[in-house]
Design a protein around this motif. Structure first.
Motif, PDB file in Angstrom:
ATOM      1  N   TRP A   1      38.231  43.154  42.338  1.00  0.00           N
ATOM      2  CA  TRP A   1      39.541  42.572  42.313  1.00  0.00           C
ATOM      3  C   TRP A   1      39.269  40.986  42.428  1.00  0.00           C
ATOM      4  CZ3 TRP A   1      44.130  41.892  40.392  1.00  0.00           C
ATOM      5  CH2 TRP A   1      44.936  41.137  40.851  1.00  0.00           C
ATOM      6  N   GLN A   2      38.527  40.574  43.431  1.00  0.00           N
ATOM      7  CA  GLN A   2      38.171  39.018  43.724  1.00  0.00           C
ATOM      8  C   GLN A   2      37.574  38.474  42.609  1.00  0.00           C
ATOM      9  OE1 GLN A   2      39.405  37.461  46.077  1.00  0.00           O
ATOM     10  NE2 GLN A   2      40.029  39.369  47.223  1.00  0.00           N
ATOM     11  N   GLN A   3      36.717  39.154  41.759  1.00  0.00           N
ATOM     12  CA  GLN A   3      36.172  38.568  40.556  1.00  0.00           C
ATOM     13  C   GLN A   3      37.148  38.533  39.365  1.00  0.00           C
ATOM     14  OE1 GLN A   3      32.842  40.918  38.893  1.00  0.00           O
ATOM     15  NE2 GLN A   3      32.404  39.371  37.157  1.00  0.00           N
ATOM     16  N   PHE A   4      38.138  39.620  39.130  1.00  0.00           N
ATOM     17  CA  PHE A   4      39.019  39.490  38.227  1.00  0.00           C
ATOM     18  C   PHE A   4      40.087  38.555  38.453  1.00  0.00           C
ATOM     19  CE2 PHE A   4      43.089  40.903  36.519  1.00  0.00           C
ATOM     20  CZ  PHE A   4      42.845  41.675  35.405  1.00  0.00           C
ATOM     21  N   LYS A   5      40.439  38.456  39.785  1.00  0.00           N
ATOM     22  CA  LYS A   5      41.371  37.446  40.047  1.00  0.00           C
ATOM     23  C   LYS A   5      40.919  35.982  39.633  1.00  0.00           C
ATOM     24  CE  LYS A   5      42.220  36.563  44.365  1.00  0.00           C
ATOM     25  NZ  LYS A   5      42.572  36.722  45.742  1.00  0.00           N
ATOM     26  N   ALA A   6      39.967  35.626  40.019  1.00  0.00           N
ATOM     27  CA  ALA A   6      39.348  34.287  39.606  1.00  0.00           C
ATOM     28  C   ALA A   6      39.083  34.027  38.132  1.00  0.00           C
ATOM     29  CB  ALA A   6      37.899  34.323  40.207  1.00  0.00           C
ATOM     30  N   GLU A   7      38.582  35.338  37.535  1.00  0.00           N
ATOM     31  CA  GLU A   7      38.528  35.141  35.858  1.00  0.00           C
ATOM     32  C   GLU A   7      39.715  35.036  35.311  1.00  0.00           C
ATOM     33  OE1 GLU A   7      36.161  38.559  34.799  1.00  0.00           O
ATOM     34  OE2 GLU A   7      34.331  37.583  35.548  1.00  0.00           O
ATOM     35  N   HIS A   8      40.846  35.376  35.667  1.00  0.00           N
ATOM     36  CA  HIS A   8      42.103  35.532  34.984  1.00  0.00           C
ATOM     37  C   HIS A   8      43.244  34.723  35.617  1.00  0.00           C
ATOM     38  CE1 HIS A   8      40.330  39.272  33.368  1.00  0.00           C
ATOM     39  NE2 HIS A   8      41.211  39.117  32.392  1.00  0.00           N
ATOM     40  N   GLU A   9      42.551  33.775  36.426  1.00  0.00           N
ATOM     41  CA  GLU A   9      43.463  32.723  37.116  1.00  0.00           C
ATOM     42  C   GLU A   9      44.779  33.329  37.678  1.00  0.00           C
ATOM     43  OE1 GLU A   9      44.067  29.885  33.859  1.00  0.00           O
ATOM     44  OE2 GLU A   9      41.725  29.348  34.128  1.00  0.00           O
ATOM     45  N   CYS A  10      44.670  34.171  38.351  1.00  0.00           N
ATOM     46  CA  CYS A  10      45.993  34.887  38.988  1.00  0.00           C
ATOM     47  C   CYS A  10      46.527  34.064  40.204  1.00  0.00           C
ATOM     48  CB  CYS A  10      45.458  36.363  39.587  1.00  0.00           C
ATOM     49  SG  CYS A  10      44.725  37.538  38.364  1.00  0.00           S
ATOM     50  N   ALA A  11      47.897  34.143  40.072  1.00  0.00           N
ATOM     51  CA  ALA A  11      48.416  33.331  41.052  1.00  0.00           C
ATOM     52  C   ALA A  11      49.375  34.356  41.853  1.00  0.00           C
ATOM     53  CB  ALA A  11      49.343  32.304  40.445  1.00  0.00           C
TER      54      ALA A  11
END
Length: 86
Positions: A48-58
Motif C-alpha cells: 500500500w505504501q508503494q502504491f500510494k507513492a506511485e499513484h500520488e494518493c491524497a
C-alpha cells in the motif's frame, strides 16, 4: 510391545474427553490463522505504501478535518484503508 506410560495416559485422556480435545484443536487452529493474517498485514501495508507513492494518493478527510476517510489517487479511484478507519 510395551507402550510408553505418557502415550497411554494421552490416549486415555482423548478417549475420555473427545469434545475438549476438539475444542482445543479448534482454538489452536484459530490462533494459527489469526497469526498468519496478522503477518500478512505487514506485507500488504508495504504494498500500500508503494502504491500510494506511485499513484500520488491524497488523504481525504471528513467535514471536520479530523477523521481520515479515504485516499483519492491519480488513477481516478478512491481507496479505503482499513487501518485508517476509526
Amino acid at each position: 510391545m510395551a507402550s510408553h506410560p505418557n502415550v497411554t495416559k494421552t490416549i486415555t485422556l482423548i478417549c475420555q474427553n473427545p469434545f475438549g480435545i476438539l475444542i482445543a484443536l479448534g482454538l489452536a487452529l484459530a490462533i494459527i490463522k489469526l497469526f498468519s493474517l496478522y503477518a500478512s498485514v505487514d506485507v500488504d501495508d508495504g504494498r500500500w505504501q508503494q502504491f500510494k507513492a506511485e499513484h500520488e494518493c491524497a488523504l481525504q478527510t471528513g467535514g471536520q478535518g479530523s477523521q481520515r476517510l479515504s485516499w483519492k489517487c491519480n488513477d481516478g479511484k478512491i481507496y479505503y484503508s482499513w487501518r485508517q478507519q476509526r
